[in-house]
Design a protein around this motif. Structure first.
Motif, PDB file in Angstrom:
ATOM      1  N   ASP A   1       0.855  -1.185   0.000  1.00 52.24           N
ATOM      2  CA  ASP A   1       0.000   0.000   0.000  1.00 52.24           C
ATOM      3  C   ASP A   1       0.889   1.231   0.000  1.00 52.24           C
ATOM      4  O   ASP A   1       1.566   1.524   0.978  1.00 52.24           O
ATOM      5  CB  ASP A   1      -0.921   0.011   1.221  1.00 52.24           C
ATOM      6  N   HIS A   2       0.880   1.960  -1.134  1.00 49.20           N
ATOM      7  CA  HIS A   2       1.661   3.188  -1.258  1.00 49.20           C
ATOM      8  C   HIS A   2       0.767   4.421  -1.232  1.00 49.20           C
ATOM      9  O   HIS A   2       1.180   5.492  -1.653  1.00 49.20           O
ATOM     10  CB  HIS A   2       2.494   3.165  -2.542  1.00 49.20           C
ATOM     11  N   PHE A   3      -0.447   4.249  -0.709  1.00 51.97           N
ATOM     12  CA  PHE A   3      -1.402   5.354  -0.625  1.00 51.97           C
ATOM     13  C   PHE A   3      -1.422   5.982   0.762  1.00 51.97           C
ATOM     14  O   PHE A   3      -1.365   7.205   0.894  1.00 51.97           O
ATOM     15  CB  PHE A   3      -2.803   4.858  -0.989  1.00 51.97           C
ATOM     16  N   VAL A   4      -1.489   5.164   1.788  1.00 49.26           N
ATOM     17  CA  VAL A   4      -1.551   5.684   3.154  1.00 49.26           C
ATOM     18  C   VAL A   4      -0.187   6.235   3.541  1.00 49.26           C
ATOM     19  O   VAL A   4       0.829   5.546   3.414  1.00 49.26           O
ATOM     20  CB  VAL A   4      -1.974   4.576   4.140  1.00 49.26           C
ATOM     21  N   PRO A   5      -0.113   7.487   3.997  1.00 47.49           N
ATOM     22  CA  PRO A   5       1.188   8.073   4.342  1.00 47.49           C
ATOM     23  C   PRO A   5       1.778   7.465   5.609  1.00 47.49           C
ATOM     24  O   PRO A   5       1.078   6.883   6.434  1.00 47.49           O
ATOM     25  CB  PRO A   5       0.856   9.554   4.554  1.00 47.49           C
ATOM     26  N   ASP A   6       3.090   7.604   5.727  1.00 46.98           N
ATOM     27  CA  ASP A   6       3.832   7.249   6.940  1.00 46.98           C
ATOM     28  C   ASP A   6       3.835   5.757   7.248  1.00 46.98           C
ATOM     29  O   ASP A   6       4.073   5.364   8.400  1.00 46.98           O
ATOM     30  CB  ASP A   6       3.279   8.016   8.158  1.00 46.98           C
ATOM     31  N   LEU A   7       3.590   4.908   6.253  1.00 48.49           N
ATOM     32  CA  LEU A   7       3.747   3.476   6.464  1.00 48.49           C
ATOM     33  C   LEU A   7       5.209   3.087   6.267  1.00 48.49           C
ATOM     34  O   LEU A   7       5.946   3.753   5.545  1.00 48.49           O
ATOM     35  CB  LEU A   7       2.877   2.696   5.487  1.00 48.49           C
ATOM     36  N   ASP A   8       5.597   2.001   6.901  1.00 46.20           N
ATOM     37  CA  ASP A   8       6.957   1.487   6.766  1.00 46.20           C
ATOM     38  C   ASP A   8       7.012   0.647   5.491  1.00 46.20           C
ATOM     39  O   ASP A   8       6.631  -0.531   5.488  1.00 46.20           O
ATOM     40  CB  ASP A   8       7.301   0.640   7.993  1.00 46.20           C
ATOM     41  N   HIS A   9       7.470   1.247   4.392  1.00 42.99           N
ATOM     42  CA  HIS A   9       7.479   0.534   3.120  1.00 42.99           C
ATOM     43  C   HIS A   9       8.474  -0.623   3.104  1.00 42.99           C
ATOM     44  O   HIS A   9       8.232  -1.635   2.431  1.00 42.99           O
ATOM     45  CB  HIS A   9       7.782   1.512   1.982  1.00 42.99           C
ATOM     46  N   ASP A  10       9.576  -0.492   3.828  1.00 42.79           N
ATOM     47  CA  ASP A  10      10.548  -1.588   3.880  1.00 42.79           C
ATOM     48  C   ASP A  10       9.937  -2.804   4.559  1.00 42.79           C
ATOM     49  O   ASP A  10      10.121  -3.942   4.101  1.00 42.79           O
ATOM     50  CB  ASP A  10      11.813  -1.149   4.618  1.00 42.79           C
ATOM     51  N   LEU A  11       9.207  -2.575   5.645  1.00 37.05           N
ATOM     52  CA  LEU A  11       8.544  -3.681   6.340  1.00 37.05           C
ATOM     53  C   LEU A  11       7.480  -4.307   5.445  1.00 37.05           C
ATOM     54  O   LEU A  11       7.380  -5.533   5.351  1.00 37.05           O
ATOM     55  CB  LEU A  11       7.914  -3.180   7.642  1.00 37.05           C
TER      56      LEU A  11
END
Length: 274
Positions: A99-109
């Protein structure tokens, strides 16, 4: 007869009327629900609901819930998939993805858990239920790196070229309530033009309500609800049939066959029941 390929029956919105929700779905002609998990906290719940209500289920970790999981969650998922691998109602690994929509997520995780779950899907020879919000290319990159036995890209909203890429990997595309909005021009064009064999139907209930259930933020603040239900699937399907100019009976037969193709354990379960 219809199959809802993505329904969160374990959601708190349904907590006190699950049986009624299922009964309304069956009365509407929705004979099977696919229940994806979002995290370890609901693996038991989706399995128990599937057995109680003649549904099927998937086990996995949703990208929005990744940070809530224990550090050893992938080991625990592997143990759960092994423990239930003989259960004919376990049909997929899911809901997984990016999910690249919700801000401030840990994309690496997110990326790490996504790839590890693709490896588990390969190991247990299960298809995947994919979350692809604003992350279609990244999800496809993972599938090309770790090819799995097909699956479904839930709530599809990519391009025709990306749709073809999913198809080449054995992944069908889920269409639901978002397609019913008149302003969803690109999504409606896709729904009308993509090959019929690429499509399956879903509600994502209680989320992604169709246009006729939608309430504005102001209305919701006043207590109105726009909770979606699997019983809405036939009307959603009628929208798709209208966009494509095909009879609903033809659409029902095609989307059921498509679902059986990408979820073969569901097909086997239904064949055994006949």
């Amino acid at each position: 007869m219809w199959i809802d390929t993505h329904c969160h029956l374990d959601a708190p919105e349904f907590a006190f009327e699950v049986s009624e929700v299922v009964a309304r779905a069956k009365e509407a002609g929705v004979h099977r629900l696919v229940l994806p998990a979002v995290g370890e906290e609901d693996w038991d719940a989706v399995r128990e609901l599937a057995h109680a209500h003649d549904a099927v289920y998937a086990l996995g970790v949703h990208p929005l819930y990744a940070s809530r999981q224990s550090p050893d969650v992938m080991d625990r998922l592997a143990e759960a998939l092994e423990r239930h691998r003989a259960d004919p109602r376990l049909v997929a690994v899911g809901e997984i993805g990016l999910d690249h929509f919700v801000p401030d997520l840990d994309h690496d995780l997110q990326e790490r858990l996504y790839l590890e779950q693709l490896r588990l899907a390969r190991r247990f020879e299960l298809p995947v239920l994919l979350h692809v919000r604003r992350a279609v290319d990244a999800v496809l990159k993972g599938l090309r790196r770790l090819e799995v036995p097909g699956g479904i890209a839930h709530a599809y909203n990519g391009s025709e070229q990306q749709a073809a890429a999913f198809g080449s990997l054995g992944v069908a595309l889920g269409f639901g309530g978002a397609m019913t909005f008149d302003r969803a021009l690109q999504l409606r064009r896709l729904a009308a033009s993509l090959p019929l064999e690429a499509l399956v139907l879903e509600t994502d209930a209680p989320d992604i309500p169709p246009q006729w259930l939608y309430k504005s933020a102001a209305q919701r603040a006043l207590g109105d609800t726009h909770r979606n239900e699997p019983a809405e699937l036939p009307r959603i399907a009628a929208t798709l049939a209208g966009l494509r100019g095909v009879p609903v009976e033809e659409l029902a037969a095609a989307t059921t066959a498509n679902t059986h193709r990408v979820l073969p354990r569901l097909a086997a379960l239904e064949a055994a029941a006949r």
